[in-house]
Design a protein around this motif. Structure first.
Motif, PDB file in Angstrom:
ATOM      1  N   CYS A   1      19.711   9.478  86.250  1.00 11.40           N
ATOM      2  CA  CYS A   1      20.165   9.730  87.406  1.00 11.40           C
ATOM      3  C   CYS A   1      20.844  11.036  87.983  1.00 11.40           C
ATOM      4  N   LEU A   2      21.849  10.290  89.217  1.00  8.21           N
ATOM      5  CA  LEU A   2      22.209  11.524  89.288  1.00  8.21           C
ATOM      6  C   LEU A   2      23.323  11.894  89.263  1.00  8.21           C
ATOM      7  N   GLY A   3      24.356  11.256  88.171  1.00 11.44           N
ATOM      8  CA  GLY A   3      25.789  11.866  88.273  1.00 11.44           C
ATOM      9  C   GLY A   3      26.387  11.447  89.569  1.00 11.44           C
ATOM     10  N   CYS A   4      26.234  11.018  90.260  1.00 12.99           N
ATOM     11  CA  CYS A   4      26.754  10.910  91.429  1.00 12.99           C
ATOM     12  C   CYS A   4      28.549  10.293  91.544  1.00 12.99           C
ATOM     13  N   MET A   5      28.091   9.101  90.415  1.00 15.86           N
ATOM     14  CA  MET A   5      29.943   8.527  89.904  1.00 15.86           C
ATOM     15  C   MET A   5      29.975   7.607  91.417  1.00 15.86           C
ATOM     16  N   ALA A   6      29.079   7.272  92.082  1.00 10.96           N
ATOM     17  CA  ALA A   6      29.060   6.049  93.008  1.00 10.96           C
ATOM     18  C   ALA A   6      29.533   4.356  92.556  1.00 10.96           C
ATOM     19  N   CYS A   7      28.760   4.221  91.425  1.00  7.29           N
ATOM     20  CA  CYS A   7      28.993   3.729  90.292  1.00  7.29           C
ATOM     21  C   CYS A   7      30.613   3.319  90.380  1.00  7.29           C
ATOM     22  N   VAL A   8      31.167   4.211  90.769  1.00 10.94           N
ATOM     23  CA  VAL A   8      33.080   4.565  89.355  1.00 10.94           C
ATOM     24  C   VAL A   8      33.613   3.976  90.156  1.00 10.94           C
TER      25      VAL A   8
ATOM     26  N   ALA B   1      34.266  23.667  95.780  1.00 22.88           N
ATOM     27  CA  ALA B   1      33.435  23.372  95.713  1.00 22.88           C
ATOM     28  C   ALA B   1      33.472  22.361  94.762  1.00 22.88           C
ATOM     29  N   ALA B   2      33.196  20.828  95.509  1.00 18.38           N
ATOM     30  CA  ALA B   2      33.162  19.140  94.479  1.00 18.38           C
ATOM     31  C   ALA B   2      32.917  19.059  93.535  1.00 18.38           C
ATOM     32  N   GLY B   3      32.201  19.650  93.631  1.00 12.20           N
ATOM     33  CA  GLY B   3      30.869  20.104  92.246  1.00 12.20           C
ATOM     34  C   GLY B   3      31.714  20.772  90.409  1.00 12.20           C
ATOM     35  N   CYS B   4      31.959  21.690  91.339  1.00 14.53           N
ATOM     36  CA  CYS B   4      33.198  22.509  90.403  1.00 14.53           C
ATOM     37  C   CYS B   4      34.615  22.308  89.788  1.00 14.53           C
TER      38      CYS B   4
ATOM     39  N   CYS C   1      24.203   9.149  98.028  1.00 18.84           N
ATOM     40  CA  CYS C   1      24.167  10.290  97.662  1.00 18.84           C
ATOM     41  C   CYS C   1      23.213  11.019  98.365  1.00 18.84           C
ATOM     42  N   CYS C   2      23.026  12.453  98.590  1.00 17.73           N
ATOM     43  CA  CYS C   2      21.912  12.914  99.853  1.00 17.73           C
ATOM     44  C   CYS C   2      20.906  13.973  98.865  1.00 17.73           C
ATOM     45  N   GLY C   3      20.972  13.386  96.880  1.00 16.24           N
ATOM     46  CA  GLY C   3      20.391  14.094  96.502  1.00 16.24           C
ATOM     47  C   GLY C   3      19.970  15.243  95.585  1.00 16.24           C
ATOM     48  N   SER C   4      21.327  16.163  96.147  1.00 14.76           N
ATOM     49  CA  SER C   4      21.501  17.311  94.965  1.00 14.76           C
ATOM     50  C   SER C   4      21.703  16.899  94.338  1.00 14.76           C
ATOM     51  N   ALA C   5      23.479  16.706  93.852  1.00 18.55           N
ATOM     52  CA  ALA C   5      23.744  16.762  92.690  1.00 18.55           C
ATOM     53  C   ALA C   5      23.379  17.649  91.556  1.00 18.55           C
ATOM     54  N   GLY C   6      24.093  19.084  91.992  1.00 18.66           N
ATOM     55  CA  GLY C   6      23.398  19.634  90.494  1.00 18.66           C
ATOM     56  C   GLY C   6      22.821  20.944  90.755  1.00 18.66           C
ATOM     57  N   THR C   7      22.173  20.531  89.990  1.00 16.43           N
ATOM     58  CA  THR C   7      20.823  21.162  89.727  1.00 16.43           C
ATOM     59  C   THR C   7      19.617  19.939  89.729  1.00 16.43           C
ATOM     60  N   TYR C   8      19.503  18.045  90.335  1.00 12.75           N
ATOM     61  CA  TYR C   8      19.137  17.374  89.779  1.00 12.75           C
ATOM     62  C   TYR C   8      17.691  17.785  91.751  1.00 12.75           C
ATOM     63  N   ASN C   9      18.212  18.318  92.208  1.00 14.12           N
ATOM     64  CA  ASN C   9      17.407  18.599  93.135  1.00 14.12           C
ATOM     65  C   ASN C   9      16.674  19.880  92.513  1.00 14.12           C
ATOM     66  N   LEU C  10      16.162  20.714  91.855  1.00 12.91           N
ATOM     67  CA  LEU C  10      15.922  21.113  90.973  1.00 12.91           C
ATOM     68  C   LEU C  10      15.311  20.411  89.802  1.00 12.91           C
TER      69      LEU C  10
ATOM     70  N   CYS D   1      25.079  20.609  98.287  1.00 11.60           N
ATOM     71  CA  CYS D   1      24.738  19.288  99.760  1.00 11.60           C
ATOM     72  C   CYS D   1      24.549  19.987 100.451  1.00 11.60           C
ATOM     73  N   THR D   2      24.934  21.607 101.167  1.00 12.90           N
ATOM     74  CA  THR D   2      24.206  22.343 102.001  1.00 12.90           C
ATOM     75  C   THR D   2      22.981  22.220 102.153  1.00 12.90           C
ATOM     76  N   MET D   3      22.988  22.676 101.233  1.00 13.16           N
ATOM     77  CA  MET D   3      21.523  23.117 100.894  1.00 13.16           C
ATOM     78  C   MET D   3      20.495  22.022 100.678  1.00 13.16           C
ATOM     79  N   GLN D   4      20.840  21.184  99.913  1.00 12.28           N
ATOM     80  CA  GLN D   4      19.907  20.061 100.267  1.00 12.28           C
ATOM     81  C   GLN D   4      19.550  19.606 101.665  1.00 12.28           C
ATOM     82  N   ILE D   5      20.864  19.071 102.625  1.00 10.11           N
ATOM     83  CA  ILE D   5      20.616  17.883 103.730  1.00 10.11           C
ATOM     84  C   ILE D   5      20.464  18.909 104.829  1.00 10.11           C
ATOM     85  N   ALA D   6      20.271  20.667 104.717  1.00 10.29           N
ATOM     86  CA  ALA D   6      19.922  21.516 105.708  1.00 10.29           C
ATOM     87  C   ALA D   6      18.028  21.581 105.090  1.00 10.29           C
TER      88      ALA D   6
END
Length: 409
Positions: free
Chosen positions: A59-66, A242-245, A333-342, A374-379
């Motif tokens: 789960c990415l925890g993106c909250m789109a389901c919310v 920063a959205a996550g913060c 979601c772009c797939g970043s999700a904090g540490t998800y892409n790691l 998101c910036t790092m992920q999409i770039a």
């Protein structure tokens, strides 16, 4: 895991089309309602198995389901508490423990992150080798942005016109070290709009990465330190870029619910995303033209977790000459999700490539994002497609260019 919150889900399936992992795989247990079913099993006595933990980790925890849920299911609280249970009860593999230990020993600490900026950027040359050693190390090398020029902000940036407000500015860990120019632009924009901007010197991590990974004790420690830092600074409003913060700081009272006195102190701290705050404040500074087309990316922890969608678009549309273009599937979601892409590099790359294709389809000159992850992920995804480059900037940088009459972005 709260059985009462679990009961709120009626398994209607409205969440399915918005869930990134369900969109990728079509597996019920990798959808919100499937994961809630697993939570219910655990509450009824089933231990956390490796397979169950895998579905929760996916789960990415993106909250789109919310956003999509018609029953008001608080999946955000469910998944955060579930991850805390997983961290306590599930025994991870040695490789997984090592990678997680590395990430959480590095990213929440600015001095350590600063020391790693150049090695991380240089590691791009070693990415194929690192990928073979461990996919998470390969992802870390791929995502690292070029080293940024250091920016030293003063303790206070004074309003450039009649003072209308005094605010604190969270400089962040990844934002502060990888994108310091965003913090500088944020401070200038606030000052031009009539704010005294207080920037405490010894800011630490706000706890967002730890909270989203189920590291409760660590998240509480960081939250308390952040609250105390801005209390000492004498501000009751903190602007976050920063959205996550921002989403985590708005949940401090819940995070500290079991610590006497702290929920009240958290509640006294008014946290606002930059776009949200500027719309509430209202504009006074002149906007100069920026003749360009811009695609705006909805960061999940801004749009879904904080409900901030219209405000960034309103700010961008108010700039003369700027054409705003929407991105298809903006809620995915772009797939970043904090540490998800790691920790989950393969699905993160699939989601990043999907997002990159839709960004390029807009034909825009510039992509605007309000979150460093998101910036790092999409770039990185745009580079990987090989279909073209598009510069990525923060909302603050676009506003700063317009307010100062500087067209170059």
């Amino acid at each position: 895991m709260d059985p009462e919150l679990i009961k709120d889900c009626v398994h209607c399936g409205f969440c399915l089309p918005t869930c990134p992992t369900y969109v990728l795989w079509g597996e019920e247990m990798d959808s919100p309602r499937g994961r809630i079913h697993l939570m219910g099993q655990h509450v009824e006595g089933t231990p956390v198995t490796g397979e169950m933990a895998g579905h929760f980790d996916a789960c990415l925890g993106c909250m789109a389901c919310v956003t999509a849920c018609p029953s008001g299911v608080q999946y955000d609280r469910l998944i955060e508490r579930t991850r805390a249970v997983v961290e306590k009860e599930h025994v991870r593999t040695p490789d997984d423990r090592a990678i997680r230990g590395l990430v959480f020993a590095l990213f929440p600490y600015r001095r350590r992150l600063r020391a790693m900026r150049l090695p991380m950027a240089l590691s791009k040359r070693l990415q194929p080798f690192l990928e073979r050693v461990n996919p998470s190390l390969g992802a870390m090398a791929e995502l690292a942005p070029p080293p940024a020029r250091p920016v030293r902000l003063p303790p206070v940036v004074r309003a450039r016109s009649r003072r209308r407000a005094t605010v604190g500015l969270l400089t962040g860990c990844v934002q502060g070290e990888f994108f310091p120019q965003v913090n500088a632009a944020t401070a200038r924009v606030l000052a031009l709009e009539g704010c005294d901007v207080v920037i405490p010197r010894r800011q630490g991590c706000c706890g967002a990465l730890s909270l989203h990974a189920g590291r409760e004790a660590e998240a509480r420690k960081f939250a308390k330190r952040t609250i105390a830092t801005f209390e000492r600074a004498g501000v009751d409003t903190v602007v976050v870029n920063a959205a996550g913060c921002g989403s985590s700081m708005k949940e401090y009272a819940e995070v500290l619910r079991d610590d006497p006195g702290w929920p009240e102190r958290a509640g006294a701290l008014r946290v606002r995303d930059l776009a949200e705050f500027l719309i509430e404040l209202g504009p006074v500074a002149e906007r100069h033209p920026l003749p360009m087309s811009v695609a705006y990316h909805d960061a999940c922890h801004l749009a879904h977790a904080q409900g901030v969608r219209s405000q960034p678009r309103e700010l961008l549309r108010a700039i003369p000459g700027l054409e705003l273009r929407e991105i298809a599937e903006s809620a995915i979601c772009c797939g970043s999700a904090g540490t998800y892409n790691l920790f989950q590099p393969e699905p993160a790359r699939d989601l990043g490539d999907r997002k990159a294709e839709r960004v390029l389809a807009t034909g825009a000159d510039l992509l605007v994002s309000a979150n460093p992850g998101c910036t790092m992920q999409i770039a990185a995804s745009l580079r990987r497609t090989g279909k073209g480059e598009i510069r990525v900037a923060h909302t603050a940088e676009v506003l700063d260019a317009s307010l100062r009459g500087r067209g170059g972005l």
